[in-house]
Write a protein that holds these residues in place. Structure first.
Motif, PDB file in Angstrom:
ATOM      1  N   PHE A  90       0.830  -1.207   0.000  1.00 57.62           N
ATOM      2  CA  PHE A  90       0.000   0.000   0.000  1.00 57.62           C
ATOM      3  C   PHE A  90       0.867   1.261   0.000  1.00 57.62           C
ATOM      4  O   PHE A  90       0.536   2.253  -0.650  1.00 57.62           O
ATOM      5  CB  PHE A  90      -0.945   0.012   1.198  1.00 57.62           C
ATOM      6  CG  PHE A  90      -2.193  -0.800   0.996  1.00 57.62           C
ATOM      7  CD1 PHE A  90      -2.800  -0.875  -0.252  1.00 57.62           C
ATOM      8  CD2 PHE A  90      -2.762  -1.485   2.057  1.00 57.62           C
ATOM      9  CE1 PHE A  90      -3.948  -1.623  -0.445  1.00 57.62           C
ATOM     10  CE2 PHE A  90      -3.918  -2.237   1.870  1.00 57.62           C
ATOM     11  CZ  PHE A  90      -4.510  -2.309   0.622  1.00 57.62           C
ATOM     12  N   LEU A  91       1.959   1.222   0.737  1.00 58.43           N
ATOM     13  CA  LEU A  91       2.876   2.362   0.734  1.00 58.43           C
ATOM     14  C   LEU A  91       3.410   2.631  -0.661  1.00 58.43           C
ATOM     15  O   LEU A  91       3.455   3.779  -1.119  1.00 58.43           O
ATOM     16  CB  LEU A  91       4.043   2.111   1.698  1.00 58.43           C
ATOM     17  CG  LEU A  91       3.774   2.321   3.188  1.00 58.43           C
ATOM     18  CD1 LEU A  91       4.898   1.735   4.020  1.00 58.43           C
ATOM     19  CD2 LEU A  91       3.616   3.805   3.493  1.00 58.43           C
ATOM     20  N   ARG A  92       3.833   1.579  -1.346  1.00 55.40           N
ATOM     21  CA  ARG A  92       4.383   1.764  -2.682  1.00 55.40           C
ATOM     22  C   ARG A  92       3.311   2.155  -3.694  1.00 55.40           C
ATOM     23  O   ARG A  92       3.510   3.048  -4.520  1.00 55.40           O
ATOM     24  CB  ARG A  92       5.092   0.486  -3.152  1.00 55.40           C
ATOM     25  CG  ARG A  92       6.270   0.064  -2.298  1.00 55.40           C
ATOM     26  CD  ARG A  92       7.160   1.225  -1.906  1.00 55.40           C
ATOM     27  NE  ARG A  92       7.658   1.962  -3.064  1.00 55.40           N
ATOM     28  CZ  ARG A  92       8.101   3.205  -3.003  1.00 55.40           C
ATOM     29  NH1 ARG A  92       8.067   3.885  -1.882  1.00 55.40           N
ATOM     30  NH2 ARG A  92       8.559   3.799  -4.101  1.00 55.40           N
ATOM     31  N   LEU A  93       2.168   1.486  -3.660  1.00 59.58           N
ATOM     32  CA  LEU A  93       1.125   1.783  -4.640  1.00 59.58           C
ATOM     33  C   LEU A  93       0.518   3.167  -4.427  1.00 59.58           C
ATOM     34  O   LEU A  93       0.159   3.840  -5.395  1.00 59.58           O
ATOM     35  CB  LEU A  93       0.035   0.705  -4.587  1.00 59.58           C
ATOM     36  CG  LEU A  93       0.470  -0.671  -5.093  1.00 59.58           C
ATOM     37  CD1 LEU A  93      -0.644  -1.691  -4.915  1.00 59.58           C
ATOM     38  CD2 LEU A  93       0.896  -0.621  -6.553  1.00 59.58           C
ATOM     39  N   ARG A 360      -1.708  10.702  -2.401  1.00 62.70           N
ATOM     40  CA  ARG A 360      -0.939   9.730  -1.625  1.00 62.70           C
ATOM     41  C   ARG A 360      -1.365   9.754  -0.161  1.00 62.70           C
ATOM     42  O   ARG A 360      -1.581   8.701   0.457  1.00 62.70           O
ATOM     43  CB  ARG A 360       0.548  10.030  -1.769  1.00 62.70           C
ATOM     44  CG  ARG A 360       1.447   9.077  -1.003  1.00 62.70           C
ATOM     45  CD  ARG A 360       2.899   9.318  -1.359  1.00 62.70           C
ATOM     46  NE  ARG A 360       3.361  10.616  -0.874  1.00 62.70           N
ATOM     47  CZ  ARG A 360       4.153  11.426  -1.557  1.00 62.70           C
ATOM     48  NH1 ARG A 360       4.550  11.100  -2.774  1.00 62.70           N
ATOM     49  NH2 ARG A 360       4.557  12.562  -1.037  1.00 62.70           N
ATOM     50  N   SER A 361      -1.489  10.936   0.397  1.00 67.99           N
ATOM     51  CA  SER A 361      -1.881  11.061   1.805  1.00 67.99           C
ATOM     52  C   SER A 361      -3.280  10.506   2.035  1.00 67.99           C
ATOM     53  O   SER A 361      -3.532   9.824   3.039  1.00 67.99           O
ATOM     54  CB  SER A 361      -1.811  12.525   2.237  1.00 67.99           C
ATOM     55  OG  SER A 361      -0.498  13.027   2.106  1.00 67.99           O
ATOM     56  N   TRP A 362      -4.186  10.809   1.125  1.00 68.78           N
ATOM     57  CA  TRP A 362      -5.570  10.337   1.254  1.00 68.78           C
ATOM     58  C   TRP A 362      -5.617   8.809   1.248  1.00 68.78           C
ATOM     59  O   TRP A 362      -6.290   8.191   2.078  1.00 68.78           O
ATOM     60  CB  TRP A 362      -6.394  10.903   0.105  1.00 68.78           C
ATOM     61  CG  TRP A 362      -7.858  10.575   0.189  1.00 68.78           C
ATOM     62  CD1 TRP A 362      -8.814  11.258   0.869  1.00 68.78           C
ATOM     63  CD2 TRP A 362      -8.513   9.459  -0.441  1.00 68.78           C
ATOM     64  NE1 TRP A 362     -10.035  10.648   0.704  1.00 68.78           N
ATOM     65  CE2 TRP A 362      -9.884   9.541  -0.090  1.00 68.78           C
ATOM     66  CE3 TRP A 362      -8.081   8.417  -1.260  1.00 68.78           C
ATOM     67  CZ2 TRP A 362     -10.820   8.618  -0.539  1.00 68.78           C
ATOM     68  CZ3 TRP A 362      -9.011   7.485  -1.696  1.00 68.78           C
ATOM     69  CH2 TRP A 362     -10.367   7.588  -1.350  1.00 68.78           C
ATOM     70  N   LEU A 363      -4.896   8.196   0.321  1.00 74.38           N
ATOM     71  CA  LEU A 363      -4.891   6.742   0.249  1.00 74.38           C
ATOM     72  C   LEU A 363      -4.259   6.119   1.483  1.00 74.38           C
ATOM     73  O   LEU A 363      -4.758   5.111   2.008  1.00 74.38           O
ATOM     74  CB  LEU A 363      -4.138   6.296  -1.007  1.00 74.38           C
ATOM     75  CG  LEU A 363      -4.869   6.468  -2.339  1.00 74.38           C
ATOM     76  CD1 LEU A 363      -3.937   6.170  -3.501  1.00 74.38           C
ATOM     77  CD2 LEU A 363      -6.101   5.569  -2.399  1.00 74.38           C
ATOM     78  N   ARG A 365      -4.098   7.302   4.529  1.00 83.80           N
ATOM     79  CA  ARG A 365      -4.970   7.430   5.699  1.00 83.80           C
ATOM     80  C   ARG A 365      -6.048   6.360   5.711  1.00 83.80           C
ATOM     81  O   ARG A 365      -6.487   5.902   6.772  1.00 83.80           O
ATOM     82  CB  ARG A 365      -5.627   8.813   5.727  1.00 83.80           C
ATOM     83  CG  ARG A 365      -4.700   9.942   6.141  1.00 83.80           C
ATOM     84  CD  ARG A 365      -5.498  11.181   6.516  1.00 83.80           C
ATOM     85  NE  ARG A 365      -6.351  11.646   5.442  1.00 83.80           N
ATOM     86  CZ  ARG A 365      -5.979  12.528   4.509  1.00 83.80           C
ATOM     87  NH1 ARG A 365      -4.738  13.017   4.537  1.00 83.80           N
ATOM     88  NH2 ARG A 365      -6.805  12.909   3.570  1.00 83.80           N
ATOM     89  N   ARG A 366      -6.455   5.926   4.545  1.00 81.97           N
ATOM     90  CA  ARG A 366      -7.566   4.984   4.458  1.00 81.97           C
ATOM     91  C   ARG A 366      -7.162   3.537   4.305  1.00 81.97           C
ATOM     92  O   ARG A 366      -7.954   2.630   4.620  1.00 81.97           O
ATOM     93  CB  ARG A 366      -8.474   5.382   3.276  1.00 81.97           C
ATOM     94  CG  ARG A 366      -9.337   6.576   3.634  1.00 81.97           C
ATOM     95  CD  ARG A 366      -9.785   7.358   2.418  1.00 81.97           C
ATOM     96  NE  ARG A 366     -10.636   8.483   2.827  1.00 81.97           N
ATOM     97  CZ  ARG A 366     -10.153   9.615   3.354  1.00 81.97           C
ATOM     98  NH1 ARG A 366      -8.850   9.754   3.542  1.00 81.97           N
ATOM     99  NH2 ARG A 366     -10.975  10.578   3.718  1.00 81.97           N
ATOM    100  N   LEU A 367      -5.954   3.292   3.855  1.00 83.68           N
ATOM    101  CA  LEU A 367      -5.569   1.923   3.540  1.00 83.68           C
ATOM    102  C   LEU A 367      -4.557   1.315   4.512  1.00 83.68           C
ATOM    103  O   LEU A 367      -4.510   0.085   4.656  1.00 83.68           O
ATOM    104  CB  LEU A 367      -4.974   1.859   2.133  1.00 83.68           C
ATOM    105  CG  LEU A 367      -5.917   2.230   0.982  1.00 83.68           C
ATOM    106  CD1 LEU A 367      -5.158   2.209  -0.339  1.00 83.68           C
ATOM    107  CD2 LEU A 367      -7.102   1.291   0.931  1.00 83.68           C
ATOM    108  N   LEU A 368      -3.752   2.156   5.156  1.00 85.67           N
ATOM    109  CA  LEU A 368      -2.683   1.602   5.977  1.00 85.67           C
ATOM    110  C   LEU A 368      -3.149   1.234   7.362  1.00 85.67           C
ATOM    111  O   LEU A 368      -4.008   1.897   7.958  1.00 85.67           O
ATOM    112  CB  LEU A 368      -1.527   2.605   6.077  1.00 85.67           C
ATOM    113  CG  LEU A 368      -0.752   2.865   4.787  1.00 85.67           C
ATOM    114  CD1 LEU A 368       0.324   3.895   5.032  1.00 85.67           C
ATOM    115  CD2 LEU A 368      -0.150   1.576   4.254  1.00 85.67           C
TER     116      LEU A 368
END
Length: 373
Positions: A90-93, A360-363, A365-368
């Motif tokens: 998730f960090l990379r994507l 990137r920040s939005w993703l 916050r929601r995925l990690l």
């Protein structure tokens, strides 16, 4: 040393090198505008001529840098199971996917409009729905494609995703023997490259990516050992001297003849010799490291991904507008080249600030998972 968004210290000279490399690739792809390369601005100047002729190899330089950065950030957390595989991906994507999709959609909009009005495609000829889906899933190069498509420069992003998978697998399974396993990956990739295989996931472009990525990874570990032993600065000076000697001898004997390889096969000699020497020099020759750490250069590193993924869509827009107006592209005019590069840097800066970072920040916050960085 400053901190990046993951909390790891940034290697500022490498940020600068990444930014310069991204501009170098855009410089190389100036050829997409057509015209006579021998009459491009400053084509007779040795420095500019190198970028016009060999700037494509800077993509391989990106692979090397990626191997260094991912090893620096993630090798220990993954090997020690402090970072879950889900969070690693998730960090990379979250870093690469939003802008990849945005640039893909932009290119598709340009190409499909031309398709509707029965006009020839721009730069890359293959722009059907099948290849659009391949691009969405990072399968547009080295797998089931039939040539470059849409934002063709994104081929390296696709192959690098598979380097991420290989890195994660090796680190998770063979963390304690990582050096041996990574060296094995380089050897296998070299064999694929030498054999000129052309199979899905086993072909020259995939091999180039794996060679560059894992050579970069091993180079970083070697640099860390040199730092721990207290002779990193001497290593940097030696690297700079050797690099200087190669440049002098290449100018005397002929670049391709001395460095090795011809055409696109000269990438591997650069991955194994010249590019590592550049990196070691930039990190451990103090005057050079300080010069490469100034904010204007590190900012180029910040926007390098936007520069890389947006230079082809920008070219498509420029070509389509000028073509519609019946205006010849003034490729020999230095003002056109500088205007293109200036516009690219401005658009990349705005995209980085107002799209890439927020997405990137939005993703994340929601995925990690809680505590992932």
């Amino acid at each position: 040393m400053t901190k990046d968004e993951t909390g790891a210290g940034r290697l500022e000279p490498l940020d600068a090198l990444r930014g310069i490399a991204a501009i170098g690739v855009a410089f190389y792809h100036y050829q997409h505008f057509g015209g006579d390369p021998n009459r491009y601005p400053w084509a007779q100047v040795e420095f500019a001529a190198w970028f016009y002729a060999r700037g494509w190899m800077l993509v391989d330089f990106f692979f090397l840098l990626s191997g260094i950065v991912l090893t620096y950030k993630y090798l220990q957390p993954l090997a020690e199971r402090k970072l879950r595989g889900r969070d690693f991906f998730f960090l990379r994507l979250s870093r690469i996917y939003p802008l990849h999709v945005a640039s893909l959609v932009l290119c598709a909009a340009v190409q499909w409009r031309l398709m509707v009005i029965k006009s020839p495609p721009l730069i890359y000829p293959t722009n059907d729905a099948y290849h659009f889906v391949l691009n969405l899933f990072f399968l547009q190069n080295g797998t089931a494609e039939e040539g470059y498509s849409f934002n063709g420069a994104s081929w390296s992003i696709a192959t690098e995703v598979f380097a991420y998978v290989a890195f994660f697998t090796i680190t998770y399974r063979y963390g304690r023997q990582y050096v041996v396993a990574a060296a094995g990956a380089v050897i296998v990739a070299l064999c694929v490259y030498k054999a000129r295989l052309s199979l899905p996931f086993a072909n020259e472009t995939m091999a180039r990516t794996m060679i560059g990525f894992f050579v970069g990874s091993l180079l970083f570990l070697a640099i860390r050992r040199a730092e721990a032993a207290g002779y990193a600065r001497r290593l940097g000076v030696v690297a700079l001297v050797v690099l200087g000697a190669i440049v002098v001898l290449a100018n005397v004997a002929g670049y391709d003849a001395f460095v090795g390889g011809t055409g696109f096969r000269t990438a591997v000699p650069h991955l194994l010799t010249i590019f590592p020497l550049v990196i070691v020099s930039a990190l451990h020759v103090p005057p050079l490291a300080r010069a490469m750490s100034v904010r204007p250069l590190t900012f180029l590193g910040d926007i390098s991904y936007s520069v890389y993924l947006l230079h082809v869509p920008l070219q498509m827009v420029i070509i389509s507008v000028l073509r519609a107006r019946g205006v010849a592209i003034p490729t020999e005019d230095p003002r056109f080249l500088l205007g293109f590069l200036g516009a690219l840097l401005l658009i990349a800066s705005l995209t980085h600030r107002f799209f890439e970072v927020p997405a990137r920040s939005w993703l994340r916050r929601r995925l990690l998972a809680t505590g992932a960085s």
